[in-house]
Design an enzyme around this catalytic site. Structure first.
Site, PDB file in Angstrom:
ATOM      1  N   HIS A 194     -15.840  13.162   2.776  1.00  0.00           N
ATOM      2  CA  HIS A 194     -14.504  12.610   2.558  1.00  0.00           C
ATOM      3  C   HIS A 194     -14.639  11.116   2.862  1.00  0.00           C
ATOM      4  O   HIS A 194     -15.489  10.719   3.664  1.00  0.00           O
ATOM      5  CB  HIS A 194     -13.504  13.328   3.445  1.00  0.00           C
ATOM      6  CG  HIS A 194     -13.411  14.785   3.069  1.00  0.00           C
ATOM      7  ND1 HIS A 194     -12.332  15.310   2.418  1.00  0.00           N
ATOM      8  CD2 HIS A 194     -14.317  15.781   3.172  1.00  0.00           C
ATOM      9  CE1 HIS A 194     -12.574  16.589   2.157  1.00  0.00           C
ATOM     10  NE2 HIS A 194     -13.769  16.912   2.603  1.00  0.00           N
ATOM     11  N   HIS A 222     -10.343  11.066  -4.110  1.00  0.00           N
ATOM     12  CA  HIS A 222     -11.364  10.178  -3.561  1.00  0.00           C
ATOM     13  C   HIS A 222     -11.726   9.088  -4.569  1.00  0.00           C
ATOM     14  O   HIS A 222     -12.906   8.878  -4.866  1.00  0.00           O
ATOM     15  CB  HIS A 222     -12.625  10.969  -3.188  1.00  0.00           C
ATOM     16  CG  HIS A 222     -12.447  11.861  -1.999  1.00  0.00           C
ATOM     17  ND1 HIS A 222     -13.403  12.759  -1.582  1.00  0.00           N
ATOM     18  CD2 HIS A 222     -11.416  11.987  -1.131  1.00  0.00           C
ATOM     19  CE1 HIS A 222     -12.974  13.393  -0.502  1.00  0.00           C
ATOM     20  NE2 HIS A 222     -11.763  12.951  -0.214  1.00  0.00           N
ATOM     21  N   VAL A 229       2.030   2.328   1.144  1.00  0.00           N
ATOM     22  CA  VAL A 229       2.664   2.344   2.464  1.00  0.00           C
ATOM     23  C   VAL A 229       1.773   1.507   3.376  1.00  0.00           C
ATOM     24  O   VAL A 229       0.564   1.378   3.115  1.00  0.00           O
ATOM     25  CB  VAL A 229       2.779   3.818   2.955  1.00  0.00           C
ATOM     26  CG1 VAL A 229       1.429   4.533   2.964  1.00  0.00           C
ATOM     27  CG2 VAL A 229       3.434   3.936   4.320  1.00  0.00           C
ATOM     28  N   VAL A 262       1.572  -7.712  -5.662  1.00  0.00           N
ATOM     29  CA  VAL A 262       0.777  -8.832  -6.178  1.00  0.00           C
ATOM     30  C   VAL A 262       0.643  -8.701  -7.695  1.00  0.00           C
ATOM     31  O   VAL A 262       0.308  -7.629  -8.214  1.00  0.00           O
ATOM     32  CB  VAL A 262      -0.596  -8.881  -5.482  1.00  0.00           C
ATOM     33  CG1 VAL A 262      -1.539  -9.848  -6.189  1.00  0.00           C
ATOM     34  CG2 VAL A 262      -0.405  -9.293  -4.016  1.00  0.00           C
TER      35      VAL A 262
END
Ligand SMILES: *[C@@H]1O[C@H](CO)[C@@H](O)[C@H](O)[C@H]1NC(C)=O
Ligand SMILES: *[C@@H]1O[C@H](CO)[C@@H](O)[C@H](O)[C@H]1NC(C)=O
Ligand SMILES: *[C@@H]1O[C@H](CO)[C@@H](O)[C@H](O)[C@H]1NC(C)=O
Ligand SMILES: *[C@@H]1O[C@H](CO)[C@@H](O)[C@H](O)[C@H]1NC(C)=O
Ligand SMILES: *[C@@H]1O[C@H](CO)[C@@H](O)[C@H](O)[C@H]1NC(C)=O
Length: 624
Positions: free
Chosen positions: A604, A561, A118, A266
Site C-alpha cells: 500500500h 493507488h 481535504v 490551482v
C-alpha cells in the site's frame, strides 16, 4: 471575464507578516498572507504537509500550502477506524472517474477513483494499511536511472516518518505478531500500531498460509515477502487515524512561518523563459466556487507540486509542460516539451473471492447488520478505546512472489518476456516514453523471476468493502499495463481524462486467474474450513481459465493507488523529474508525491509517500 489579482496588488493591500493574529491557524483569506514565501507547495496532502512541516522547521524559511479541499472537522468518517471508507463520495473526495476501460467488461468499465480533496489529502481517506514494500521494489527505482533511490537510502526516511508502537505482549502472544525494532522509527509524526481489537478470524488466514508452507515475515517493514500482520496508521493512545494532517500539521500550527490556505484551486503555473532557462514565476489559483477572481502567489526559492497523481499532470499540462502533441491539440504554448507528463500511470487493480463464512462470530460486516453489537462496541470504544471500533484497515495479508502461488510462474514470465515491451501500450507515445517502458519491462522481469519481489497481494478481511459478505481480496502488484492522464480541456475545472487501461496487457489477467486458483486452495485448508466457508463469487460455475478471466474483467477495480504520472527517470527515457525530483527542463519546480514513483511497489502506498516526502525535504534543504 477574469480579474487578475497580481502579487503586487496583494502586497499593496496588506502586510500581516509580523505579529499576525492569524498565526497558528489555517488562514482563510488572501489578506492574511505573508508578504512573501520562500516555498509554495501546491497540494496539502500526504506529501505536501510532510514537506511543509520539514521546510518550516527553519524559522527563517516561510512556507505556504495551497490546498483545494477544506479541512475535515474530525468527524467520525475522517478519524474513526469504524467508519473507514466513509469519506468516499463525500465533500472530501475529488469524485473523479475513469473513462470507460476498454479491456474490462462493460458493466465494470467506468471506475470511481477516490482521491482526497481535504487538508491531509488521501491520508484522511485511505484504508489505513501502513505496510512497506520489499527492498527490491525500491532498488528497482535506482536501476531506472535514479542514483540514491535504493532501499538502504530510503529506509532512514521510512523510519523518520514513523513512530511504531509494537503490539501489547498479550496481543503479540495470541496472534504470533513479531517485529524487528531495527527497521522502525520511534520519533516520527505518523503513528503506526495495531488496533486494540483484532478480529480473531485474521488468525485463520495466517495459519492457512503457513500450513501451505509459506513463510511468515518477521517484520514486513524490512522484508515484505510472505504472510504477515500489517500495522495501521493508527494512533495507539486514542485509536484514531493518524494522517499527515494529524501528524505533520495539527501540532505545528503555532509556527508563524507555516501557512495553509484551503479551498484554493490551482489553475496553472506561470512560467518565464526569458533568461534562457524555464523558471516558474508564480502560481495562479482561484478560491473554490469563485473562479472569476484569479490570484497569483510567488515563491522566492522554489515551487513544489504535491497535488497528486491525477492533478500534477493536469497542472503541468495546463502550464505548457507536457507532451507537445497534447499541448498543440489544446493550443497551449509549449514551455517544455516533456512527453512523459501524464504517462506511466499505474495502480493495483483489486479483485475478490467472496466468501460466506458460516462459523464466525464477528466480522467487520456485523456492525452494519447488528445494531446491538455495534452499540456495545461503540460503548467500549468510548469507555477505554477497546473493542471492534478500533479495527478498521485489514491486518492479515500476504505478498507473494509468483513462484509461491502458482506453478505457472515460468510460463507467465515467458509470456511477458516474449512480448515486445511496447506491444500493449497506447499508440502515439513519444520514443523516449517507449524507451522508458522497455527499461521498466526489463527491470520488472528480472525481479519478478526472483522470489524477492511480490507479484500479488492477498488480503483477508478487507473491511472497507462492507457491501460484500467477506471479501478475500487480491491485487496485482506489478502490472505491465500502463495508463495515462491528460487534459481534455483548457478549463482547469474540467476533470482530466483518467485512463487506467487496466488489463491492457493481457498477461496481467493471468496473474489473477492463478491468484483465484490459489485462493481456492487456501479456502480448502483446515484453518479456513473451520470457518465454514462457501464461495459466493465467482461461484462454483466459474471453473475454466476463460471463465475466471471473464469474472475478473467484470469485477476488478482500482485499489486507489494511483501513481507514476510524473515518473522519476532520466529525460531520455520519458522521465518527468530527475533524481532530485526537479522537473526536467525547469529551474525551480519539484514534484513530491506518488506521481514520481517510476515503478509501483508491492505495498500500500502511504508509507512510501511519506518516505519520499521526507527524503525530498532533505534534498530541498540541502539545495538551499
Ligand atoms: C462528491 O460527491 C458527493 C456526492 O454526490 C458530494 O456530496 C460531494 O460534495 C462531492 N465532492 C466534491 C469535492 O465536490
Ligand atoms: C489522538 O491523540 C493524539 C495524541 O496522542 C492527538 O494528537 C490527536 O489529536 C488525538 N485525536 C483525536 C481525534 O482525539
Ligand atoms: C447481535 O449482537 C448481540 C450482542 O453481541 C448478540 O447477543 C446477538 O446474538 C447478535 N445478533 C445476531 C443476529 O447475531
Ligand atoms: C475496557 O473496558 C471493558 C468493559 O468494562 C473491560 O472488560 C476491559 O478490561 C477494559 N480494558 C482495558 C484495557 O482497560
Ligand atoms: C516460496 O518461495 C521461496 C523462494 O523461492 C521458496 O524457498 C519456498 O519454498 C516457496 N514456498 C512455497 C510454499 O512455494
Amino acid at each position: 471575464m477574469f480579474v487578475f489579482t497580481t502579487l503586487a496588488l496583494l502586497i499593496a493591500a496588506v502586510d500581516v507578516s509580523c505579529g499576525s493574529p492569524f498565526y497558528g491557524r489555517i488562514i482563510e483569506r488572501e489578506d492574511q498572507l505573508a508578504r512573501s514565501y520562500d516555498y509554495v507547495i501546491i497540494g496539502g496532502g500526504t506529501a505536501g504537509l510532510t514537506v511543509a512541516n520539514r521546510l518550516s522547521e527553519d524559522p527563517k524559511i516561510n512556507v505556504l500550502v495551497l490546498e483545494a479541499g477544506i479541512p475535515d472537522q474530525k468527524e467520525g468518517i475522517a478519524i474513526l477506524p469504524r467508519y473507514l471508507g466513509g469519506t468516499m463520495r463525500t465533500v472530501y473526495d475529488w469524485n473523479v472517474t475513469t473513462v470507460p476501460q476498454e479491456f474490462l467488461g462493460a458493466a465494470n468499465s467506468v471506475q470511481s477513483l477516490t482521491i482526497g480533496k481535504v487538508l491531509g489529502g488521501s491520508s484522511v481517506l485511505n484504508g489505513m494499511m501502513f505496510d512497506r514494500p520489499s527492498p527490491q521494489d525500491i532498488d528497482a527505482w535506482e536501476e531506472l536511472g535514479n542514483p540514491g533511490w535504493n532501499w538502504q537510502r530510503l529506509l532512514p526516511y521510512y523510519k523518520k516518518s514513523e513512530t511504531f508502537t509494537p503490539p501489547s505482549p498479550e496481543q503479540a502472544a495470541r496472534f504470533g505478531i513479531t517485529w524487528d525494532p531495527a527497521v522502525h522509527g520511534t520519533q516520527g509524526y505518523i503513528q503506526s500500531s495495531y488496533p486494540n481489537y483484532i478480529y480473531p478470524l485474521n488468525q485463520n488466514f495466517q495459519d492457512a498460509l503457513i500450513s501451505l508452507g509459506l513463510q511468515q515475515s518477521k517484520d514486513q517493514a524490512g522484508s515484505a515477502i510472505g504472510v504477515f500482520w500489517s500495522p495501521n496508521n493508527l494512533n495507539p493512545h486514542n485509536q484514531t487515524r493518524s494522517s499527515s494532517r494529524s501528524g505533520y500539521y495539527d501540532d505545528f500550527t503555532r509556527r508563524p512561518n507555516l501557512h495553509a490556505l484551503t479551498s484554493r484551486h490551482v489553475t496553472k503555473l506561470l512560467t518565464d523563459k526569458s533568461g534562457g532557462e524555464v523558471k516558474i514565476i508564480g502560481v495562479e489559483y482561484v478560491e473554490a466556487g469563485k473562479s472569476q477572481t484569479k490570484y497569483v502567489i510567488k515563491a522566492k526559492k522554489e515551487y513544489i507540486l504535491s497535488a497528486g497523481t491525477v492533478h500534477d499532470p493536469q497542472i503541468l499540462q495546463l502550464s505548457g509542460i507536457g507532451p507537445k502533441t497534447l499541448l498543440d491539440k489544446h493550443q497551449i504554448p509549449v514551455v517544455v516539451d516533456l512527453p512523459g507528463v501524464g504517462n506511466g500511470f499505474q495502480d493495483h487493480p483489486m479483485g475478490h473471492l467472496i466468501l460466506n463464512l458460516a462459523n464466525v462470530v464477528h466480522t467487520p460486516y456485523e456492525m452494519e447488520i447488528n445494531a446491538t453489537w455495534d452499540a456495545e462496541q461503540k460503548a467500549l470504544y468510548y469507555k477505554n478505546r477497546t473493542g471492534a471500533w478500533t479495527a478498521g484497515g485489514p491486518n492479515s495479508v500476504a505478498f507473494l512472489p509468483l513462484g509461491n502461488y502458482t506453478d505457472r510462474a515460468a510460463d507467465i514470465i515467458s509470456s511477458y518476456s516474449s512480448q515486445d515491451a511496447t506491444d500493449h501500450l497506447r499508440t502515439g507515445l513519444d520514443g523516449s516514453v517507449l524507451a522508458g517502458f522497455k527499461k521498466q519491462h526489463e527491470v520488472l522481469l528480472r525481479h519478478l523471476s526472483t522470489a524477492k519481489m511480490a507479484a500479488m497481494e492477498f488480503m483477508w478481511l478487507s473491511g472497507a468493502n462492507r457491501r460484500y459478505q467477506m471479501p478475500f481480496s487480491m491485487a496485482i502488484q506489478h502490472p505491465f499495463s500502463r495508463g495515462f492522464i491528460e487534459i481534455n480541456s483548457v478549463d482547469p475545472f474540467v476533470q482530466p481524462t483518467i485512463d487506467l487501461r487496466t488489463a491492457s496487457n493481457p498477461v496481467d489477467l493471468e496473474l489473477y486467474v492463478e491468484a483465484l486458483k490459489f485462493q481456492r486452495k487456501v479456502v480448502q485448508t483446515p484453518a479456513i474450513q473451520a470457518l465454514g466457508p462457501s464461495e459466493v463469487r465467482p461461484g462454483s460455475d466459474t471453473v475454466t481459465d476463460d471463465e475466471i478471466r471473464q469474472y475478473f474483467r467484470g469485477s476488478i477495480s482500482t485499489m486507489f493507488h494511483p501513481s507514476g504520472t510524473s515518473g522519476m527517470m532520466p529525460r531520455e527515457i520519458g522521465g518527468v523529474v530527475d533524481s532530485k525530483l526537479r522537473v526536467h527542463g525547469v529551474k525551480n519546480l519539484r514534484v513530491v508525491d506518488a506521481s514520481i514513483i517510476p515503478l509501483i511497489p508491492a505495498s500500500h502506498l502511504q508509507s512510501t509517500v511519506y518516505a519520499i516526502a521526507e527524503k525530498a525535504s532533505d534534498m530541498i534543504k540541502g539545495d538551499q
